[in-house]
Design a protein around this motif. Structure first.
Motif, PDB file in Angstrom:
ATOM      1  N   ARG A  27       9.495   8.857 -41.184  1.00 11.67           N
ATOM      2  CA  ARG A  27       8.492   8.168 -42.013  1.00 11.67           C
ATOM      3  C   ARG A  27       8.719   8.601 -43.472  1.00 11.67           C
ATOM      4  O   ARG A  27       8.542   9.772 -43.802  1.00 11.67           O
ATOM      5  N   TRP A  28       9.143   7.627 -44.275  1.00  7.88           N
ATOM      6  CA  TRP A  28       9.470   7.890 -45.677  1.00  7.88           C
ATOM      7  C   TRP A  28       8.253   7.710 -46.576  1.00  7.88           C
ATOM      8  O   TRP A  28       7.452   6.776 -46.364  1.00  7.88           O
ATOM      9  N   GLY A  29       8.168   8.549 -47.604  1.00  4.01           N
ATOM     10  CA  GLY A  29       7.217   8.331 -48.690  1.00  4.01           C
ATOM     11  C   GLY A  29       8.025   8.236 -49.974  1.00  4.01           C
ATOM     12  O   GLY A  29       8.884   9.087 -50.235  1.00  4.01           O
ATOM     13  N   ILE A  30       7.807   7.191 -50.745  1.00  5.90           N
ATOM     14  CA  ILE A  30       8.568   6.997 -51.984  1.00  5.90           C
ATOM     15  C   ILE A  30       7.766   7.511 -53.173  1.00  5.90           C
ATOM     16  O   ILE A  30       6.605   7.121 -53.369  1.00  5.90           O
ATOM     17  N   LEU A  31       8.400   8.365 -53.968  1.00  9.23           N
ATOM     18  CA  LEU A  31       7.737   8.943 -55.145  1.00  9.23           C
ATOM     19  C   LEU A  31       8.345   8.303 -56.399  1.00  9.23           C
ATOM     20  O   LEU A  31       9.494   8.592 -56.748  1.00  9.23           O
ATOM     21  N   GLY A  32       7.575   7.408 -57.019  1.00 14.29           N
ATOM     22  CA  GLY A  32       8.044   6.672 -58.215  1.00 14.29           C
ATOM     23  C   GLY A  32       8.412   5.251 -57.837  1.00 14.29           C
ATOM     24  O   GLY A  32       9.389   5.032 -57.123  1.00 14.29           O
ATOM     25  N   ALA A  33       7.614   4.288 -58.324  1.00 14.19           N
ATOM     26  CA  ALA A  33       7.788   2.891 -57.903  1.00 14.19           C
ATOM     27  C   ALA A  33       8.650   2.129 -58.902  1.00 14.19           C
ATOM     28  O   ALA A  33       8.246   1.112 -59.464  1.00 14.19           O
ATOM     29  N   GLY A  34       9.865   2.622 -59.118  1.00 10.98           N
ATOM     30  CA  GLY A  34      10.751   1.981 -60.088  1.00 10.98           C
ATOM     31  C   GLY A  34      11.808   1.120 -59.441  1.00 10.98           C
ATOM     32  O   GLY A  34      11.678   0.682 -58.291  1.00 10.98           O
ATOM     33  N   ASN A  35      12.876   0.922 -60.193  1.00 10.69           N
ATOM     34  CA  ASN A  35      13.954   0.018 -59.816  1.00 10.69           C
ATOM     35  C   ASN A  35      14.658   0.423 -58.519  1.00 10.69           C
ATOM     36  O   ASN A  35      14.677  -0.324 -57.530  1.00 10.69           O
ATOM     37  N   ILE A  36      15.208   1.642 -58.494  1.00 10.71           N
ATOM     38  CA  ILE A  36      16.009   2.011 -57.318  1.00 10.71           C
ATOM     39  C   ILE A  36      15.117   2.231 -56.105  1.00 10.71           C
ATOM     40  O   ILE A  36      15.557   2.029 -54.954  1.00 10.71           O
ATOM     41  N   ALA A  37      13.873   2.596 -56.340  1.00  4.99           N
ATOM     42  CA  ALA A  37      12.952   2.781 -55.215  1.00  4.99           C
ATOM     43  C   ALA A  37      12.813   1.471 -54.431  1.00  4.99           C
ATOM     44  O   ALA A  37      12.731   1.481 -53.194  1.00  4.99           O
ATOM     45  N   GLY A  38      12.840   0.353 -55.160  1.00  8.36           N
ATOM     46  CA  GLY A  38      12.742  -0.953 -54.491  1.00  8.36           C
ATOM     47  C   GLY A  38      13.960  -1.227 -53.616  1.00  8.36           C
ATOM     48  O   GLY A  38      13.836  -1.681 -52.470  1.00  8.36           O
ATOM     49  N   SER A  39      15.154  -0.939 -54.135  1.00  8.98           N
ATOM     50  CA  SER A  39      16.375  -1.160 -53.335  1.00  8.98           C
ATOM     51  C   SER A  39      16.372  -0.273 -52.102  1.00  8.98           C
ATOM     52  O   SER A  39      16.781  -0.685 -51.015  1.00  8.98           O
ATOM     53  N   PHE A  40      15.919   0.967 -52.294  1.00  8.04           N
ATOM     54  CA  PHE A  40      15.907   1.907 -51.164  1.00  8.04           C
ATOM     55  C   PHE A  40      14.925   1.427 -50.086  1.00  8.04           C
ATOM     56  O   PHE A  40      15.237   1.442 -48.886  1.00  8.04           O
ATOM     57  N   ALA A  41      13.754   0.977 -50.526  1.00  4.37           N
ATOM     58  CA  ALA A  41      12.745   0.493 -49.564  1.00  4.37           C
ATOM     59  C   ALA A  41      13.306  -0.678 -48.753  1.00  4.37           C
ATOM     60  O   ALA A  41      13.103  -0.762 -47.533  1.00  4.37           O
ATOM     61  N   GLU A  42      14.044  -1.563 -49.422  1.00  8.31           N
ATOM     62  CA  GLU A  42      14.632  -2.709 -48.705  1.00  8.31           C
ATOM     63  C   GLU A  42      15.708  -2.266 -47.736  1.00  8.31           C
ATOM     64  O   GLU A  42      15.820  -2.785 -46.621  1.00  8.31           O
ATOM     65  N   ALA A  43      16.538  -1.297 -48.170  1.00  6.60           N
ATOM     66  CA  ALA A  43      17.611  -0.812 -47.291  1.00  6.60           C
ATOM     67  C   ALA A  43      17.026  -0.196 -46.026  1.00  6.60           C
ATOM     68  O   ALA A  43      17.511  -0.444 -44.915  1.00  6.60           O
ATOM     69  N   VAL A  44      15.969   0.590 -46.187  1.00  8.79           N
ATOM     70  CA  VAL A  44      15.327   1.220 -45.019  1.00  8.79           C
ATOM     71  C   VAL A  44      14.714   0.137 -44.125  1.00  8.79           C
ATOM     72  O   VAL A  44      14.913   0.131 -42.905  1.00  8.79           O
ATOM     73  N   ARG A  45      14.004  -0.791 -44.737  1.00  6.89           N
ATOM     74  CA  ARG A  45      13.303  -1.834 -43.961  1.00  6.89           C
ATOM     75  C   ARG A  45      14.286  -2.746 -43.225  1.00  6.89           C
ATOM     76  O   ARG A  45      14.104  -3.066 -42.056  1.00  6.89           O
ATOM     77  N   ASP A  46      15.349  -3.144 -43.919  1.00 10.60           N
ATOM     78  CA  ASP A  46      16.236  -4.166 -43.352  1.00 10.60           C
ATOM     79  C   ASP A  46      17.360  -3.607 -42.486  1.00 10.60           C
ATOM     80  O   ASP A  46      17.939  -4.348 -41.700  1.00 10.60           O
ATOM     81  N   HIS A  47      17.707  -2.326 -42.656  1.00  9.28           N
ATOM     82  CA  HIS A  47      18.920  -1.827 -41.989  1.00  9.28           C
ATOM     83  C   HIS A  47      18.729  -0.541 -41.192  1.00  9.28           C
ATOM     84  O   HIS A  47      19.727   0.069 -40.786  1.00  9.28           O
ATOM     85  N   THR A  48      17.489  -0.061 -41.046  1.00  6.16           N
ATOM     86  CA  THR A  48      17.285   1.140 -40.214  1.00  6.16           C
ATOM     87  C   THR A  48      16.056   0.900 -39.325  1.00  6.16           C
ATOM     88  O   THR A  48      15.320  -0.069 -39.504  1.00  6.16           O
ATOM     89  N   ARG A  49      15.815   1.842 -38.402  1.00 10.66           N
ATOM     90  CA  ARG A  49      14.602   1.758 -37.583  1.00 10.66           C
ATOM     91  C   ARG A  49      13.472   2.574 -38.203  1.00 10.66           C
ATOM     92  O   ARG A  49      12.365   2.614 -37.693  1.00 10.66           O
ATOM     93  N   ALA A  50      13.794   3.296 -39.307  1.00  6.12           N
ATOM     94  CA  ALA A  50      12.769   4.098 -39.980  1.00  6.12           C
ATOM     95  C   ALA A  50      11.844   3.190 -40.790  1.00  6.12           C
ATOM     96  O   ALA A  50      12.125   1.996 -40.950  1.00  6.12           O
ATOM     97  N   ARG A  51      10.769   3.752 -41.303  1.00  3.28           N
ATOM     98  CA  ARG A  51       9.803   2.978 -42.074  1.00  3.28           C
ATOM     99  C   ARG A  51       9.383   3.736 -43.327  1.00  3.28           C
ATOM    100  O   ARG A  51       9.239   4.950 -43.290  1.00  3.28           O
ATOM    101  N   VAL A  52       9.195   2.974 -44.410  1.00  6.94           N
ATOM    102  CA  VAL A  52       8.546   3.557 -45.593  1.00  6.94           C
ATOM    103  C   VAL A  52       7.049   3.385 -45.349  1.00  6.94           C
ATOM    104  O   VAL A  52       6.556   2.251 -45.270  1.00  6.94           O
ATOM    105  N   VAL A  53       6.354   4.497 -45.187  1.00  4.14           N
ATOM    106  CA  VAL A  53       4.933   4.401 -44.828  1.00  4.14           C
ATOM    107  C   VAL A  53       4.013   4.517 -46.034  1.00  4.14           C
ATOM    108  O   VAL A  53       2.846   4.153 -45.960  1.00  4.14           O
ATOM    109  N   ALA A  54       4.521   5.054 -47.151  1.00  3.35           N
ATOM    110  CA  ALA A  54       3.645   5.232 -48.326  1.00  3.35           C
ATOM    111  C   ALA A  54       4.462   5.242 -49.599  1.00  3.35           C
ATOM    112  O   ALA A  54       5.644   5.601 -49.589  1.00  3.35           O
ATOM    113  N   VAL A  55       3.825   4.816 -50.680  1.00  2.00           N
ATOM    114  CA  VAL A  55       4.453   4.885 -52.000  1.00  2.00           C
ATOM    115  C   VAL A  55       3.472   5.533 -52.970  1.00  2.00           C
ATOM    116  O   VAL A  55       2.263   5.294 -52.883  1.00  2.00           O
TER     117      VAL A  55
END
Ligand SMILES: NC(=O)C1=CN([C@@H]2O[C@H](COP(=O)(O)OP(=O)(O)OC[C@H]3O[C@@H](n4cnc5c(N)ncnc54)[C@H](OP(=O)(O)O)[C@@H]3O)[C@@H](O)[C@H]2O)C=CC1
Ligand SMILES: O=C1CO[C@H](CO)[C@@H](O)[C@@H]1O
Length: 364
Positions: A45-73
């Motif tokens: 369960r990922w938590g993203i610290l800082g809602a900027g540019n690369i954070a968005g790409s990372f969230a998509e990579a996790v959502r679209d290509h792994t079984r893990a989840r971003v649970v909080a930002v």
């Protein structure tokens, strides 16, 4: 690294090299099992610290290509946190980084803030007992990197620099090619990373207080690539030109390894080819642009054999996300592929480049 590559350095190599058939057909066997499908990695369960540019790409990579989840930002700004959460399907938002790292739903915090803030934000997450993935460049300097790693060691949590290139399939493939001796003893590595950023003193790449400049943002890829192939250098020589704001606009860097060397460059002032090459006594590997993202490469041997590794292009951050998940599940505190020592070595090289070119960040 790069144990394979270290053994490929001239000083460590036997004088008579093993000879392998240079056919593309051999390659799948070389790389099979080296890069597992990110979807086979455990869930975290990922938590993203800082809602900027690369954070968005990372969230998509996790959502679209792994079984893990971003649970909080977590963002400094509630509206930005909510917008980010809506865009990426995240159910919990925090308008405060401390709240994010203390969220009991979060296993691993991904620090996606400017370089100047990586140390404080990583330490915040570690103090809350969280595992941490810290964007590159890991910190402003080696001393800050040591602070994070000492804290992680004391807390027993996993920490890794998000040098995502190391986990990509084409990098595993080219390491296999080197390890098989197909290009002989490595004598030269080249890599460039240049992107055009129009001058803007407010932009993080031109802002000294955000530890801007080409090196920490772009140059870290060529530097880390050379370290991955050849290890930590015995000498560092740099030439640089500074921006109006006093950060590095572009740099030429030569790393010495006895008879082998790496010639690297980085710039904020032009879109360069972003290619890399590894040349040895029996041939070379030419990595196509963008060398640090998913791509293809060509092997050209002195005996006339030539073949191409056909990679995919597109998102690649799922591979580093999967590495973190596997390491965390295995109870490791560092990745064997991007070790703490690797990060310290890269930071030390970059400290020396900055020393020679006169780049100092405020408050360092
Ligand atoms: N792996 C890759 O391909 C890439 C990696 N990177 C790396 O990611 C990191 C962030 O880069 P990027 O996403 O482009 O940067 P952005 O400026 O787009 O985002 C950074 C975020 O950090 C937060 N932040 C916290 N403190 C500050 C501050 N004082 N000033 C500005 N922002 C602050 C902000 O989030 P909020 O306001 O929501 O709190 C901001 O949105 C860097 O380390 C960079 O090198 C960047 C691009 C690509
Ligand atoms: O890692 C990176 C790759 O390219 C980006 C620009 O598009 C950089 O700013 C960044 O830090």
């Amino acid at each position: 690294m790069s144990n394979d590559a270290r053994t490929a350095a001239p000083t460590d190599q036997p004088t008579s090299l093993p000879h392998f058939a240079a056919t593309a057909a051999d390659l799948p066997e070389v790389i099979s099992g080296v890069v597992p499908d990110p979807r086979t990695a455990p869930t975290v369960r990922w938590g993203i610290l800082g809602a900027g540019n690369i954070a968005g790409s990372f969230a998509e990579a996790v959502r679209d290509h792994t079984r893990a989840r971003v649970v909080a930002v977590g963002s400094r700004d509630r509206v930005r946190a909510e917008r980010f959460a809506t865009e990426h399907g995240i159910h919990t938002t925090h308008a405060d980084y401390t709240e994010l790292v203390e969220d009991p739903q979060v296993d691993v915090v991904y620090v996606a803030t400017p370089h100047s803030h990586h140390r404080d934000h990583a330490l915040l997450a570690i103090a809350a007992g969280k595992h941490v993935l810290v964007e590159k460049a890991f910190t402003r300097n080696e001393a800050e990197a040591r602070e994070i790693l000492d804290a992680a060691r004391a807390a027993g949590v996993f920490v890794m620099e998000a040098m995502w290139t190391r986990f990509l399939p084409h990098v595993a493939a080219l390491r296999g090619v080197i390890a098989r001796g197909e290009i002989g003893q490595i004598v030269n590595v080249t890599a460039d990373h240049g992107q055009f950023f129009p001058f803007d003193p407010e932009h993080r790449l031109y802002a000294p207080d955000l530890a801007g400049g080409a090196l920490l943002d772009l140059g870290v890829y060529p530097v880390s690539f050379a370290h991955d192939v050849l290890g930590a250098p015995s000498s560092v020589t740099a030439v640089g030109a500074l921006t109006e704001t006093g950060v590095d606009g572009q740099l030429g860097i030569t790393l010495g390894y006895g008879r082998a060397m790496a010639t690297l460059s980085t710039t904020l002032w032009s879109q360069t080819p972003n290619v890399a090459s590894i040349s040895g006594t029996a041939g070379r590997i030419e990595v196509e642009g963008t060398f640090y993202a998913p791509t293809s490469f060509r092997v050209v041997r002195h005996d006339g054999a030539e073949w191409r590794y056909e990679g995919f292009r597109g998102e690649g951050k799922q591979y580093q996300a999967a590495e973190v998940a596997r390491c965390v599940e295995a109870g490791l505190t560092e990745s064997p592929r991007m070790t703490w020592q690797d990060t310290l070595d890269v930071m030390r090289t970059m400290d020396e480049v900055r020393r020679q070119t006169g780049v100092v960040y405020p408050g360092e």
